[in-house]
Design an enzyme around this catalytic site. Sequence first.
Site, PDB file in Angstrom:
ATOM      1  NE  ARG A  87      -3.465  -2.294   2.847  1.00 56.53           N
ATOM      2  CZ  ARG A  87      -3.145  -3.455   3.412  1.00 56.53           C
ATOM      3  NH1 ARG A  87      -1.921  -3.615   3.909  1.00 56.53           N
ATOM      4  NH2 ARG A  87      -4.028  -4.445   3.506  1.00 56.53           N
TER       5      ARG A  87
ATOM      6  CE  LYS B 108      -5.891  -1.042   5.487  1.00 56.69           C
ATOM      7  NZ  LYS B 108      -7.200  -1.271   4.830  1.00 56.69           N
TER       8      LYS B 108
ATOM      9  CG  HIS C 179      -4.976   0.762  -3.168  1.00 57.07           C
ATOM     10  ND1 HIS C 179      -3.899   1.120  -2.384  1.00 57.07           N
ATOM     11  CD2 HIS C 179      -5.846   0.137  -2.325  1.00 57.07           C
ATOM     12  CE1 HIS C 179      -4.122   0.736  -1.132  1.00 57.07           C
ATOM     13  NE2 HIS C 179      -5.291   0.148  -1.078  1.00 57.07           N
TER      14      HIS C 179
ATOM     15  NE  ARG D 238      -3.156  -3.397  -1.425  1.00 55.23           N
ATOM     16  CZ  ARG D 238      -2.599  -4.250  -0.561  1.00 55.23           C
ATOM     17  NH1 ARG D 238      -1.293  -4.394  -0.530  1.00 55.23           N
ATOM     18  NH2 ARG D 238      -3.353  -4.950   0.273  1.00 55.23           N
TER      19      ARG D 238
ATOM     20  CE1 TYR E 164      -6.534  -6.457  -6.927  1.00 58.75           C
ATOM     21  CE2 TYR E 164      -6.406  -7.747  -4.919  1.00 58.75           C
ATOM     22  CZ  TYR E 164      -6.379  -6.527  -5.554  1.00 58.75           C
ATOM     23  OH  TYR E 164      -6.194  -5.382  -4.830  1.00 58.75           O
TER      24      TYR E 164
END
Length: 296
Positions: free
Chosen positions: A147, A171, A242, A245, A277
């Site tokens: 990120r 995170k 993003h 990513r 994805y």
Amino acid sequence: MNQLLKDFIDYLLIERGLSNHTIDAYTRDLTSYLTYMEKSAKTTNVNEINRMNIMNYLFLLKDSGKSAATIARHISSIRAFHLHLLRENITSNDPTLHIELPKKEKKLPKVLALAEVEALLNQPNGKKTFAQRDKAMLEILYATGLRVSEMVQLDVGNIHLTMGFVHCIGKGNKERIIPLGSLAKQAIETYIQGGRKELLKGKREEALFLNHHGKRLSRQGFWKILKLLAKEAKIEKELTPHTLRHSFATHLLENGADLRAVQEMLGHADISTTQIYTHVSKERLKDLYTAHHPRA
């Protein structure tokens, strides 16, 4: 009510240890919420706030064009605030009970084609200080799927060029080790030995990526750089921080990578988050078929 908000933010910062980015989001959401309660609902006491007041506020957000995801975030902020007031015995009831989160629209993330990635990554070139930095940042994002917030928080000590990996704190303070490709390693090494030293101007700084003051580059600073480089690379797709990513994950899966391995590298707690994805890959495959098969 402003003092109650300040106390709540202090609680999130000191006791929960949330990031500045998350704190900013809570502050924005709750400032807007409490301003509405005072000015539109004519409520200056948190004990007087009821479910209908909150529903009216949420309808206002919807009517102003806010997305389901944004409204869901507001609800989460409001709910956390009222639960805190209840725990602290400031209020005796929770008006957010039975308020459901709106269903989020399932949008497939936008990704770049391989040719677009190449064009973007080749844009910062040469030996100039900022070109070396920008090249290293783009290479590491596409090589690791970090990120942007994780990338700008990297220190020099998080990069292990000999072993070929980056050590990231993501995170929830979760650690992960992500391999670096040869091109990313080369770009980072060039930047550390060259451009970074010039940006430091003899000062001490642990941050890997620096701004023109020799201090840690911010997310906003990187976002401005990315938009400029995308424009110079003539990429017409709408980019977000993003995008690289998303492209990293999609291109890995398209080339046969294991879904669990991609989940691990992205730092997703739930594999269902990573599975989106696979849908992107299928959609891209369908588009290619439609565009090139003679009987499509």
